[in-house]
Scaffold this active site. Structure first.
Site, PDB file in Angstrom:
ATOM      1  N   LYS A   1      -4.708 -10.157  -5.773  1.00  0.00           N
ATOM      2  CA  LYS A   1      -5.967 -10.521  -5.128  1.00  0.00           C
ATOM      3  C   LYS A   1      -7.074  -9.543  -5.528  1.00  0.00           C
ATOM      4  O   LYS A   1      -6.807  -8.383  -5.861  1.00  0.00           O
ATOM      5  CB  LYS A   1      -5.800 -10.584  -3.600  1.00  0.00           C
ATOM      6  CG  LYS A   1      -5.646  -9.254  -2.934  1.00  0.00           C
ATOM      7  CD  LYS A   1      -5.930  -9.350  -1.429  1.00  0.00           C
ATOM      8  CE  LYS A   1      -6.155  -7.948  -0.877  1.00  0.00           C
ATOM      9  NZ  LYS A   1      -7.192  -7.769   0.071  1.00  0.00           N
TER      10      LYS A   1
ATOM     11  N   LYS B   1       0.819  -1.216   0.000  1.00  0.00           N
ATOM     12  CA  LYS B   1       0.000   0.000   0.000  1.00  0.00           C
ATOM     13  C   LYS B   1       0.852   1.264   0.000  1.00  0.00           C
ATOM     14  O   LYS B   1       0.495   2.252  -0.621  1.00  0.00           O
ATOM     15  CB  LYS B   1      -0.961   0.003   1.194  1.00  0.00           C
ATOM     16  CG  LYS B   1      -2.009  -1.088   1.074  1.00  0.00           C
ATOM     17  CD  LYS B   1      -3.305  -0.744   1.747  1.00  0.00           C
ATOM     18  CE  LYS B   1      -4.349  -1.777   1.310  1.00  0.00           C
ATOM     19  NZ  LYS B   1      -5.662  -1.550   1.846  1.00  0.00           N
TER      20      LYS B   1
ATOM     21  N   LYS C   1     -10.971  -4.155  -2.949  1.00  0.00           N
ATOM     22  CA  LYS C   1     -11.903  -3.023  -3.010  1.00  0.00           C
ATOM     23  C   LYS C   1     -11.266  -1.835  -3.672  1.00  0.00           C
ATOM     24  O   LYS C   1     -11.931  -1.023  -4.284  1.00  0.00           O
ATOM     25  CB  LYS C   1     -12.227  -2.558  -1.580  1.00  0.00           C
ATOM     26  CG  LYS C   1     -13.215  -3.375  -0.858  1.00  0.00           C
ATOM     27  CD  LYS C   1     -13.537  -2.657   0.455  1.00  0.00           C
ATOM     28  CE  LYS C   1     -13.611  -3.643   1.583  1.00  0.00           C
ATOM     29  NZ  LYS C   1     -12.621  -3.408   2.617  1.00  0.00           N
TER      30      LYS C   1
HETATM   31  P1  ATP Z   1      -8.671  -2.982   0.442  1.00  0.00           P
HETATM   32  O1  ATP Z   1      -8.621  -3.349  -0.995  1.00  0.00           O
HETATM   33  O2  ATP Z   1      -9.285  -1.635   0.726  1.00  0.00           O
HETATM   34  O3  ATP Z   1      -7.398  -3.230   1.177  1.00  0.00           O
HETATM   35  P2  ATP Z   1      -9.890  -5.486   0.941  1.00  0.00           P
HETATM   36  O4  ATP Z   1     -10.805  -5.755  -0.161  1.00  0.00           O
HETATM   37  O5  ATP Z   1      -8.575  -6.169   0.998  1.00  0.00           O
HETATM   38  O6  ATP Z   1      -9.699  -3.920   1.096  1.00  0.00           O
HETATM   39  P3  ATP Z   1     -10.476  -5.722   3.792  1.00  0.00           P
HETATM   40  O7  ATP Z   1     -11.485  -4.886   4.454  1.00  0.00           O
HETATM   41  O8  ATP Z   1      -9.075  -5.327   4.012  1.00  0.00           O
HETATM   42  O9  ATP Z   1     -10.741  -5.803   2.226  1.00  0.00           O
HETATM   43  O10 ATP Z   1     -10.705  -7.229   4.168  1.00  0.00           O
HETATM   44  C1  ATP Z   1     -11.843  -7.757   4.780  1.00  0.00           C
HETATM   45  C2  ATP Z   1     -11.726  -9.267   4.830  1.00  0.00           C
HETATM   46  O11 ATP Z   1     -11.845  -9.813   3.510  1.00  0.00           O
HETATM   47  C3  ATP Z   1     -10.396  -9.771   5.382  1.00  0.00           C
HETATM   48  O12 ATP Z   1     -10.632 -10.910   6.173  1.00  0.00           O
HETATM   49  C4  ATP Z   1      -9.627 -10.136   4.154  1.00  0.00           C
HETATM   50  O13 ATP Z   1      -8.659 -11.135   4.394  1.00  0.00           O
HETATM   51  C5  ATP Z   1     -10.728 -10.663   3.252  1.00  0.00           C
HETATM   52  N1  ATP Z   1     -10.370 -10.526   1.837  1.00  0.00           N
HETATM   53  C6  ATP Z   1     -10.084  -9.362   1.198  1.00  0.00           C
HETATM   54  N2  ATP Z   1      -9.813  -9.602  -0.091  1.00  0.00           N
HETATM   55  C7  ATP Z   1      -9.918 -10.943  -0.276  1.00  0.00           C
HETATM   56  C8  ATP Z   1      -9.749 -11.816  -1.403  1.00  0.00           C
HETATM   57  N3  ATP Z   1      -9.430 -11.343  -2.594  1.00  0.00           N
HETATM   58  N4  ATP Z   1      -9.959 -13.146  -1.225  1.00  0.00           N
HETATM   59  C9  ATP Z   1     -10.309 -13.637  -0.017  1.00  0.00           C
HETATM   60  N5  ATP Z   1     -10.471 -12.872   1.088  1.00  0.00           N
HETATM   61  C10 ATP Z   1     -10.282 -11.538   0.968  1.00  0.00           C
END
Ligand code: ATP
Ligand code: LTN
Length: 328
Positions: A191, A110, A194
Site C-alpha cells: 500500500k 511494522k 507515509k
Molecule cells: P504510516 O505509513 O505511517 O503507517 P499511513 O500512511 O498508513 O501511515 P495512517 O495515518 O496510518 O497513514 O492512516 C490514515 C488513514 O489513511 C487511515 O484511515 C488509513 O486506512 C488510510 N490510508 C493509509 N494508507 C492508505 C492507502 N494506501 N490507501 C487508502 N487508504 C489509506
C-alpha cells in the site's frame, strides 16, 4: 450517526490518505456529527523527532481544513489535547488479550521492520479502540488497512458491554468501494504509505505539480501494453486507473473504453494532470491556512473543548462500570 476518525502525524499525507480517508471525512460532515482527530499519541508508537512531530501535527490539521472539513460542522482536534484517550486506552488494554494484539497484521508488518519494538506499538489497537469508543461513535471512515483494527474495536466494545453493562455502541467501519487501498507507485503489491523510505512510492498532497508529474512518470507498470482494470494480472496499471477514476470522477468502465488502443505514456500523462488539478485547490487553501497559524490554533482549541466534554461524560460511566472509586 456519530463519526470519528483519525490520521497520524507521522509524515506527509499522501493520495492514499486522501482517497481512502480524508475525502470520506468531507462527505460525512453533512450527514453526521463528526469528530476528526490528529492522532499524535499513535505517531509516538515509533520514534519521532519532537520538532517534526509538532510541525506535522499542525500540517495534518491544516490539511483537514484545506480538504474541506468545516470546523463549524465537525470538531477537529489533537488527540493528546484530550487526556481521556490515554486513560481509556489503558482500561481497554486491560480487556484486550496478548494473543489478540499479536495477531494484528499492522503490528507484525511494522514490528518486522525494526530491531526494537515499543510497548506502545503493540498496544496501538487498544488506543485506537479508545479513540472511537470515547465518543461512542457509530461509524468510522478508514482505509482498507484498518479493517482488522476496527474488528478488534467492535470485539472490545461488545466485551465491555457484556462484562460491565451496556456502555458503548458497537461501531461500524466505513470503507469506500474504490480508493480504500491505493497502492505504492513503485510496488503495486504494497500500500502507498507515509513511512515508505522511497518518496517516489507516493504522491504527497503538498507535492508541487512537477514533483507529481515526475513521480507518476516513473511509476512502475505491468507487462503487455493493454490498459485494463485487472488487479490480479495488471496490479500497477489497475492502481493508476483507480486513482484516475477518483481524481477525474469517471468510472473504471468509461476509462477502460477511452484507453483502448492508447499506451501507458498517455495514461500517465492524463493521470498526472488529473492529480495536479485535484490537489491544486487543496494546496491553495493550505497555503492560506499556514499563513494564519492563530486561526488553526483557535480551531484546534474549540475542537478539543467539544471533544473533551463528550469524553468526560463517557469516562464517568466507564469508571463507575469498571469499579473505580470516585475521588470524592
Ligand atoms: P504510516 O505509513 O505511517 O503507517 P499511513 O500512511 O498508513 O501511515 P495512517 O495515518 O496510518 O497513514 O492512516 C490514515 C488513514 O489513511 C487511515 O484511515 C488509513 O486506512 C488510510 N490510508 C493509509 N494508507 C492508505 C492507502 N494506501 N490507501 C487508502 N487508504 C489509506
Ligand atoms: N490506526 C489508524 C489511525 C487511527 C484511527 C483512530 C483511525 C488512530 N485512531 C481512530 C480511525 C479511528 C491508521 O490509520 N493507522
Amino acid at each position: 450517526m456519530r463519526v470519528l476518525s483519525g490520521i497520524q502525524p507521522s509524515g506527509h499525507l499522501h493520495l492514499g490518505n486522501y482517497l481512502g480517508a480524508l475525502r470520506q471525512f468531507v462527505d460525512l460532515q453533512d450527514r453526521a456529527q463528526c469528530l476528526f482527530c490528529v492522532v499524535d499519541l499513535h505517531a509516538l508508537t515509533v520514534r519521532q523527532d519532537p520538532a517534526a512531530l509538532r510541525q506535522s501535527t499542525l500540517e495534518v490539521a491544516s490539511l483537514y481544513l484545506a480538504a474541506g472539513i468545516d470546523p463549524q460542522r465537525a470538531a477537529i482536534f489533537v488527540q493528546s489535547h484530550v487526556p481521556e484517550h490515554a486513560e481509556l486506552g489503558w482500561l481497554l488494554g486491560c480487556l484486550c488479550t496478548f494473543g489478540e494484539l499479536q495477531r494484528m497484521t499492522q503490528f507484525k508488518d511494522k514490528a518486522g521492520e525494526r530491531e526494537s519494538v515499543s510497548l506502545g506499538l503493540f498496544a496501538y489497537p487498544a488506543l485506537m479502540a479508545a479513540d472511537i469508543l470515547l465518543y461512542r461513535a457509530s461509524h468510522v471512515p478508514v482505509g482498507d488497512d484498518q479493517r482488522q483494527h476496527l474488528e478488534l474495536t467492535r470485539d472490545l466494545a461488545a466485551r465491555f458491554n457484556a462484562r460491565h453493562g451496556e456502555t458503548f455502541p458497537v461501531p461500524a467501519a466505513l470503507i469506500g468501494a474504490v480508493g480504500a487501498r491505493v497502492m505504492s507507485l513503485q510496488n503495486p503489491h504494497e500500500k502507498m504509505s507515509k513511512s515508505s523510505p522511497d518518496p517516489r512510492s507516493r504522491v504527497e498532497l503538498l507535492d508541487t505539480p512537477d514533483q507529481v508529474r515526475a513521480k507518476i512518470r516513473v511509476a512502475v507498470t505491468d507487462s503487455e501494453r493493454e490498459i485494463r482494470h485487472d488487479p490480479e494480472h495488471k496490479p500497477a496499471v489497475s492502481n493508476l486507473l483507480e486513482i484516475l477514476a477518483l481524481a477525474s470522477s469517471q468510472s473504471l468502465a468509461e476509462l477502460q473504453e477511452h484507453y483502448v488502443g492508447l499506451g501507458y505514456g498517455r495514461l500517465k500523462q492524463d493521470l498526472a494532470e488529473a492529480v495536479v488539478a485535484l490537489l491544486e485547490p487543496l494546496q491553495a487553501r493550505q497555503r492560506e491556512l499556514s499563513a494564519a497559524p492563530d486561526h488553526l490554533r483557535a480551531v484546534l482549541g474549540q475542537g478539543a473543548e467539544l471533544a473533551h466534554a463528550l469524553a468526560e461524560d463517557t469516562m464517568r460511566d466507564v469508571r463507575t462500570a469498571m469499579g473505580l472509586l470516585t475521588a470524592r
